[in-house]
Write a protein that holds these residues in place. Structure first.
Motif, PDB file in Angstrom:
ATOM      1  N   LEU A   1       0.840  -1.204   0.000  1.00  0.00           N
ATOM      2  CA  LEU A   1       0.000   0.000   0.000  1.00  0.00           C
ATOM      3  C   LEU A   1       0.869   1.246   0.000  1.00  0.00           C
ATOM      4  O   LEU A   1       1.771   1.397   0.829  1.00  0.00           O
ATOM      5  CB  LEU A   1      -0.897   0.007   1.240  1.00  0.00           C
ATOM      6  N   LEU A   2       0.586   2.148  -0.943  1.00  0.00           N
ATOM      7  CA  LEU A   2       1.148   3.502  -0.946  1.00  0.00           C
ATOM      8  C   LEU A   2       0.034   4.458  -0.574  1.00  0.00           C
ATOM      9  O   LEU A   2      -1.088   4.345  -1.085  1.00  0.00           O
ATOM     10  CB  LEU A   2       1.690   3.866  -2.325  1.00  0.00           C
ATOM     11  N   TYR A   3       0.317   5.420   0.288  1.00  0.00           N
ATOM     12  CA  TYR A   3      -0.725   6.354   0.718  1.00  0.00           C
ATOM     13  C   TYR A   3      -0.078   7.677   1.111  1.00  0.00           C
ATOM     14  O   TYR A   3       1.152   7.796   1.186  1.00  0.00           O
ATOM     15  CB  TYR A   3      -1.520   5.779   1.906  1.00  0.00           C
ATOM     16  N   GLY A   4      -0.898   8.672   1.342  1.00  0.00           N
ATOM     17  CA  GLY A   4      -0.407   9.962   1.792  1.00  0.00           C
ATOM     18  C   GLY A   4      -1.563  10.931   1.919  1.00  0.00           C
ATOM     19  O   GLY A   4      -2.733  10.548   1.812  1.00  0.00           O
ATOM     20  N   GLN A   5      -1.222  12.198   2.130  1.00  0.00           N
ATOM     21  CA  GLN A   5      -2.234  13.240   2.258  1.00  0.00           C
ATOM     22  C   GLN A   5      -2.090  14.255   1.134  1.00  0.00           C
ATOM     23  O   GLN A   5      -0.973  14.672   0.810  1.00  0.00           O
ATOM     24  CB  GLN A   5      -2.103  13.961   3.600  1.00  0.00           C
ATOM     25  N   SER A   6      -3.220  14.648   0.585  1.00  0.00           N
ATOM     26  CA  SER A   6      -3.236  15.631  -0.498  1.00  0.00           C
ATOM     27  C   SER A   6      -3.883  16.926  -0.036  1.00  0.00           C
ATOM     28  O   SER A   6      -4.951  16.905   0.585  1.00  0.00           O
ATOM     29  CB  SER A   6      -4.022  15.080  -1.698  1.00  0.00           C
ATOM     30  N   VAL A   7      -3.237  18.044  -0.370  1.00  0.00           N
ATOM     31  CA  VAL A   7      -3.905  19.335  -0.194  1.00  0.00           C
ATOM     32  C   VAL A   7      -4.977  19.449  -1.280  1.00  0.00           C
ATOM     33  O   VAL A   7      -4.927  18.744  -2.300  1.00  0.00           O
ATOM     34  CB  VAL A   7      -2.895  20.492  -0.285  1.00  0.00           C
TER      35      VAL A   7
ATOM     36  N   ASN B   1     -12.680  11.808   0.987  1.00  0.00           N
ATOM     37  CA  ASN B   1     -13.192  13.178   0.978  1.00  0.00           C
ATOM     38  C   ASN B   1     -12.299  14.079   1.828  1.00  0.00           C
ATOM     39  O   ASN B   1     -11.580  13.588   2.708  1.00  0.00           O
ATOM     40  CB  ASN B   1     -14.622  13.205   1.525  1.00  0.00           C
ATOM     41  N   PRO B   2     -12.316  15.377   1.588  1.00  0.00           N
ATOM     42  CA  PRO B   2     -11.556  16.278   2.453  1.00  0.00           C
ATOM     43  C   PRO B   2     -11.934  16.077   3.921  1.00  0.00           C
ATOM     44  O   PRO B   2     -13.116  15.957   4.260  1.00  0.00           O
ATOM     45  CB  PRO B   2     -11.957  17.670   1.952  1.00  0.00           C
ATOM     46  N   ASP B   3     -10.947  16.002   4.782  1.00  0.00           N
ATOM     47  CA  ASP B   3     -11.096  15.822   6.233  1.00  0.00           C
ATOM     48  C   ASP B   3     -11.586  14.429   6.634  1.00  0.00           C
ATOM     49  O   ASP B   3     -11.790  14.175   7.827  1.00  0.00           O
ATOM     50  CB  ASP B   3     -12.038  16.879   6.837  1.00  0.00           C
ATOM     51  N   GLU B   4     -11.757  13.529   5.666  1.00  0.00           N
ATOM     52  CA  GLU B   4     -12.248  12.195   6.008  1.00  0.00           C
ATOM     53  C   GLU B   4     -11.105  11.315   6.522  1.00  0.00           C
ATOM     54  O   GLU B   4     -10.027  11.263   5.935  1.00  0.00           O
ATOM     55  CB  GLU B   4     -12.882  11.527   4.792  1.00  0.00           C
ATOM     56  N   ALA B   5     -11.365  10.610   7.611  1.00  0.00           N
ATOM     57  CA  ALA B   5     -10.373   9.710   8.183  1.00  0.00           C
ATOM     58  C   ALA B   5     -10.275   8.419   7.377  1.00  0.00           C
ATOM     59  O   ALA B   5     -11.180   8.074   6.607  1.00  0.00           O
ATOM     60  CB  ALA B   5     -10.739   9.385   9.630  1.00  0.00           C
ATOM     61  N   VAL B   6      -9.159   7.723   7.569  1.00  0.00           N
ATOM     62  CA  VAL B   6      -9.041   6.354   7.070  1.00  0.00           C
ATOM     63  C   VAL B   6      -9.050   5.418   8.274  1.00  0.00           C
ATOM     64  O   VAL B   6      -8.672   5.795   9.387  1.00  0.00           O
ATOM     65  CB  VAL B   6      -7.766   6.120   6.230  1.00  0.00           C
ATOM     66  N   ARG B   7      -9.467   4.193   8.004  1.00  0.00           N
ATOM     67  CA  ARG B   7      -9.597   3.185   9.056  1.00  0.00           C
ATOM     68  C   ARG B   7      -8.898   1.916   8.591  1.00  0.00           C
ATOM     69  O   ARG B   7      -8.879   1.607   7.399  1.00  0.00           O
ATOM     70  CB  ARG B   7     -11.081   2.917   9.307  1.00  0.00           C
ATOM     71  N   THR B   8      -8.298   1.200   9.538  1.00  0.00           N
ATOM     72  CA  THR B   8      -7.690  -0.076   9.182  1.00  0.00           C
ATOM     73  C   THR B   8      -8.769  -1.051   8.724  1.00  0.00           C
ATOM     74  O   THR B   8      -9.857  -1.101   9.291  1.00  0.00           O
ATOM     75  CB  THR B   8      -6.929  -0.683  10.376  1.00  0.00           C
ATOM     76  N   ARG B   9      -8.424  -1.783   7.696  1.00  0.00           N
ATOM     77  CA  ARG B   9      -9.291  -2.866   7.239  1.00  0.00           C
ATOM     78  C   ARG B   9      -8.555  -4.169   7.527  1.00  0.00           C
ATOM     79  O   ARG B   9      -7.632  -4.550   6.823  1.00  0.00           O
ATOM     80  CB  ARG B   9      -9.575  -2.745   5.750  1.00  0.00           C
TER      81      ARG B   9
ATOM     82  N   SER C   1      -4.629  16.052   7.991  1.00  0.00           N
ATOM     83  CA  SER C   1      -4.564  17.450   8.400  1.00  0.00           C
ATOM     84  C   SER C   1      -5.805  18.181   7.905  1.00  0.00           C
ATOM     85  O   SER C   1      -6.440  17.774   6.931  1.00  0.00           O
ATOM     86  CB  SER C   1      -3.302  18.110   7.826  1.00  0.00           C
ATOM     87  N   SER C   2      -6.151  19.263   8.569  1.00  0.00           N
ATOM     88  CA  SER C   2      -7.384  19.976   8.251  1.00  0.00           C
ATOM     89  C   SER C   2      -7.452  20.367   6.777  1.00  0.00           C
ATOM     90  O   SER C   2      -6.520  20.982   6.245  1.00  0.00           O
ATOM     91  CB  SER C   2      -7.473  21.241   9.113  1.00  0.00           C
TER      92      SER C   2
END
Length: 202
Positions: free
Chosen positions: A126-132, A148-156, A174-175
């Protein structure tokens, strides 16, 4: 690893690159203050060749050969291991920076292709990160899925800790930012634990 094309030279980042990397971060990543100080690059050892899932992986691009102007870099690490003691084979794309006058020529895509190749070789799933917000179209173009903006991720599937325990977790960006994710395998059963936007798991 060091490779040149007619115009660019791509190699692993090292201490000699930190001044130019910090300047580029100040110019194009104003929201990432931790990368604006060249000494912090050295102090926190943000360099690596990505040979193992627990490694960092940092590349720089210089235009015109090894001594040319630094026009881009990418910095990847096992952030969930560093921050949360999670040992799953996930890599976080922390920063991808291309100088404004060097954009539109495929450099960012080329760096990501190298990241993906190194990740596969290291056993990353898995590659992941945060986008402005303004970068969301780029990550979509690069075939990443976005929350979605501000949406959390959860472990599956419960994630393995360094202690040997298994835990489930939820992680907020981040916000105003969005998580982006891309799995590098679609083989059934090959992903023991992953991350997904919360709305996808309800």
């Amino acid at each position: 690893m060091s490779e040149s094309t007619a115009d660019d030279h791509v190699t692993f980042a090292g201490p000699a690159d930190t001044g130019e990397m910090a300047q580029l971060a100040r110019d194009v990543l104003p929201f990432m203050g931790a990368l604006h100080d060249d000494e912090s690059w050295r102090r926190f050892r943000r360099f690596g060749q990505g040979k193992h899932a627990s490694d960092q992986y940092t590349l720089v691009v210089r235009n015109g050969g090894p001594g040319g102007h630094l026009v881009g870099f990418v910095w990847v690490d096992p952030a969930m291991l560093i921050d949360h003691n999670i040992t799953e084979p996930w890599w976080c794309i922390n920063a991808l920076a291309i100088a404004p006058d060097a954009r539109g020529q495929g450099r960012a895509a080329a760096l990501l292709a190298r990241v993906e190749a190194a990740a596969r070789a290291a056993g990353i799933v898995l590659l992941y990160g945060q986008s402005v917000p303004e970068a969301r179209p780029f990550w979509q173009k690069m075939k990443f899925s976005l929350g979605n903006p501000d949406e959390a991720v959860r472990t599956r599937g419960a994630a393995m800790l360094t202690s040997g325990e298994r835990v489930n977790g939820t992680f907020s960006p981040s916000s105003g930012d969005s998580w982006f994710l891309r799995y590098l395998t679609d083989v059934p059963g090959s992903v023991r634990s992953g991350l997904l936007p919360v709305s996808w798991t309800n």
